[in-house]
Design a protein around this motif. Structure first.
Motif, PDB file in Angstrom:
ATOM      1  N   SER A  85      15.758  -6.710  -8.879  1.00 13.57           N
ATOM      2  CA  SER A  85      15.042  -6.583 -10.151  1.00 13.57           C
ATOM      3  C   SER A  85      13.585  -7.013 -10.007  1.00 13.57           C
ATOM      4  O   SER A  85      12.677  -6.350 -10.541  1.00 13.57           O
ATOM      5  CB  SER A  85      15.735  -7.417 -11.228  1.00 13.57           C
ATOM      6  OG  SER A  85      15.796  -8.778 -10.833  1.00 13.57           O
ATOM      7  N   ILE A  86      13.330  -8.087  -9.276  1.00 16.74           N
ATOM      8  CA  ILE A  86      11.961  -8.552  -9.068  1.00 16.74           C
ATOM      9  C   ILE A  86      11.202  -7.586  -8.163  1.00 16.74           C
ATOM     10  O   ILE A  86      10.037  -7.263  -8.410  1.00 16.74           O
ATOM     11  CB  ILE A  86      11.956  -9.973  -8.471  1.00 16.74           C
ATOM     12  CG1 ILE A  86      12.712 -10.951  -9.358  1.00 16.74           C
ATOM     13  CG2 ILE A  86      10.539 -10.445  -8.211  1.00 16.74           C
ATOM     14  CD1 ILE A  86      12.086 -11.170 -10.705  1.00 16.74           C
ATOM     15  N   GLN A  87      11.860  -7.099  -7.095  1.00 17.64           N
ATOM     16  CA  GLN A  87      11.201  -6.160  -6.185  1.00 17.64           C
ATOM     17  C   GLN A  87      10.834  -4.872  -6.908  1.00 17.64           C
ATOM     18  O   GLN A  87       9.748  -4.317  -6.694  1.00 17.64           O
ATOM     19  CB  GLN A  87      12.116  -5.861  -4.992  1.00 17.64           C
ATOM     20  CG  GLN A  87      11.468  -4.995  -3.929  1.00 17.64           C
ATOM     21  CD  GLN A  87      10.272  -5.660  -3.294  1.00 17.64           C
ATOM     22  OE1 GLN A  87      10.347  -6.816  -2.891  1.00 17.64           O
ATOM     23  NE2 GLN A  87       9.166  -4.950  -3.190  1.00 17.64           N
ATOM     24  N   LEU A  88      11.700  -4.399  -7.793  1.00 21.69           N
ATOM     25  CA  LEU A  88      11.389  -3.177  -8.542  1.00 21.69           C
ATOM     26  C   LEU A  88      10.245  -3.405  -9.526  1.00 21.69           C
ATOM     27  O   LEU A  88       9.449  -2.497  -9.772  1.00 21.69           O
ATOM     28  CB  LEU A  88      12.637  -2.664  -9.265  1.00 21.69           C
ATOM     29  CG  LEU A  88      13.629  -1.948  -8.350  1.00 21.69           C
ATOM     30  CD1 LEU A  88      14.922  -1.662  -9.098  1.00 21.69           C
ATOM     31  CD2 LEU A  88      13.034  -0.671  -7.802  1.00 21.69           C
ATOM     32  N   ARG A  89      10.149  -4.606 -10.099  1.00 26.01           N
ATOM     33  CA  ARG A  89       9.008  -4.899 -10.973  1.00 26.01           C
ATOM     34  C   ARG A  89       7.710  -4.847 -10.180  1.00 26.01           C
ATOM     35  O   ARG A  89       6.714  -4.270 -10.635  1.00 26.01           O
ATOM     36  CB  ARG A  89       9.149  -6.290 -11.591  1.00 26.01           C
ATOM     37  CG  ARG A  89      10.179  -6.385 -12.677  1.00 26.01           C
ATOM     38  CD  ARG A  89      10.185  -7.782 -13.261  1.00 26.01           C
ATOM     39  NE  ARG A  89      11.421  -8.046 -13.965  1.00 26.01           N
ATOM     40  CZ  ARG A  89      11.730  -9.203 -14.519  1.00 26.01           C
ATOM     41  NH1 ARG A  89      10.889 -10.209 -14.452  1.00 26.01           N
ATOM     42  NH2 ARG A  89      12.876  -9.362 -15.135  1.00 26.01           N
ATOM     43  N   LYS A  90       7.720  -5.440  -8.983  1.00 27.79           N
ATOM     44  CA  LYS A  90       6.519  -5.402  -8.143  1.00 27.79           C
ATOM     45  C   LYS A  90       6.191  -3.975  -7.731  1.00 27.79           C
ATOM     46  O   LYS A  90       5.027  -3.562  -7.729  1.00 27.79           O
ATOM     47  CB  LYS A  90       6.724  -6.274  -6.899  1.00 27.79           C
ATOM     48  CG  LYS A  90       6.701  -7.751  -7.180  1.00 27.79           C
ATOM     49  CD  LYS A  90       6.908  -8.554  -5.921  1.00 27.79           C
ATOM     50  CE  LYS A  90       5.677  -8.416  -5.054  1.00 27.79           C
ATOM     51  NZ  LYS A  90       5.709  -9.320  -3.888  1.00 27.79           N
ATOM     52  N   ASP A  91       7.214  -3.196  -7.380  1.00 24.91           N
ATOM     53  CA  ASP A  91       6.980  -1.808  -6.982  1.00 24.91           C
ATOM     54  C   ASP A  91       6.446  -0.980  -8.141  1.00 24.91           C
ATOM     55  O   ASP A  91       5.597  -0.106  -7.951  1.00 24.91           O
ATOM     56  CB  ASP A  91       8.272  -1.182  -6.455  1.00 24.91           C
ATOM     57  CG  ASP A  91       8.710  -1.794  -5.134  1.00 24.91           C
ATOM     58  OD1 ASP A  91       7.904  -2.510  -4.515  1.00 24.91           O
ATOM     59  OD2 ASP A  91       9.866  -1.548  -4.735  1.00 24.91           O
ATOM     60  N   ASP A  92       6.944  -1.256  -9.358  1.00 29.04           N
ATOM     61  CA  ASP A  92       6.476  -0.537 -10.537  1.00 29.04           C
ATOM     62  C   ASP A  92       5.003  -0.848 -10.815  1.00 29.04           C
ATOM     63  O   ASP A  92       4.220   0.033 -11.152  1.00 29.04           O
ATOM     64  CB  ASP A  92       7.333  -0.907 -11.751  1.00 29.04           C
ATOM     65  CG  ASP A  92       7.028  -0.050 -12.962  1.00 29.04           C
ATOM     66  OD1 ASP A  92       6.633   1.122 -12.789  1.00 29.04           O
ATOM     67  OD2 ASP A  92       7.176  -0.552 -14.096  1.00 29.04           O
ATOM     68  N   ALA A  93       4.624  -2.114 -10.635  1.00 30.32           N
ATOM     69  CA  ALA A  93       3.229  -2.504 -10.862  1.00 30.32           C
ATOM     70  C   ALA A  93       2.304  -1.888  -9.816  1.00 30.32           C
ATOM     71  O   ALA A  93       1.149  -1.568 -10.113  1.00 30.32           O
ATOM     72  CB  ALA A  93       3.107  -4.023 -10.853  1.00 30.32           C
ATOM     73  N   ALA A  94       2.787  -1.705  -8.588  1.00 33.08           N
ATOM     74  CA  ALA A  94       1.948  -1.166  -7.512  1.00 33.08           C
ATOM     75  C   ALA A  94       2.061   0.340  -7.364  1.00 33.08           C
ATOM     76  O   ALA A  94       1.346   0.935  -6.552  1.00 33.08           O
ATOM     77  CB  ALA A  94       2.326  -1.830  -6.204  1.00 33.08           C
TER      78      ALA A  94
END
Length: 179
Positions: A83-92
């Protein structure tokens, strides 16, 4: 004569030929490495190494995964919950899309991101809840195209500011004379 007949002819003792044993590549490499190390020790090449004779600094508790932790620390690998990795990927994601120049590559990247989000939704949650939603491919591609057009316009305006009056090039003609 067969091997058994030869051994019986030699007194009944079956002789073993050490060169007749098949050795696989791993064993051969290990034997060669061991032979090289033994020769280097005999030559004294390991005598003056720094730290020789000093105690090895070992932790108080044995960690069976010490090598994994050292690789993660050395390579700066972040092991985050999905969930955290997908948030970072979504922001980038927009930044990665802006580096691309082809719409098919942009759509492929968006589809890959959406597949990871949907897959994470079906897995058991490990960590914080997943709040990242899949992206609409058409809207994301349109936003990418708008950002690309705005960058191109800014580049044209910057070129106009740098060169206020375009110079006219003089044409030079050469006259060729026949000899």
């Amino acid at each position: 004569m067969t091997d058994q007949e030869l051994s019986i002819a030699r007194g009944g003792v079956l002789l073993h030929d050490p060169y007749a044993v098949a050795i696989d590549e791993g064993v051969a490499v290990t034997l060669l490495a061991d032979l090289q190390v033994r020769r280097a020790i005999a030559r004294g090449e390991f005598d003056d190494l720094p730290g020789s004779g000093e105690p090895i600094d070992l932790p108080d508790q044995h960690d069976p995964e010490w090598w994994v932790r050292s690789i993660v620390q050395r390579e700066h690998i972040a092991l985050l919950p999905p969930s955290i990795q997908l948030r970072k990927d979504d922001a980038a994601l927009d930044g990665r899309l802006d580096e691309m120049s082809d719409e098919t590559a942009v759509r492929r990247e968006i589809d890959d991101f959406n597949v990871r989000v949907v897959r994470a939704r079906y897995e058991l949650p490990s960590g914080p809840p997943l709040i990242t939603m899949p992206r609409d491919p058409d809207a994301t591609v349109q936003a990418w195209a708008d950002r690309r057009a705005a960058r191109a316009e800014r580049g044209r305006q910057a070129a106009r500011v740098d060169d206020p009056a375009p110079r006219r090039r003089r044409r030079r003609f050469r006259l060729f004379r026949s000899r």
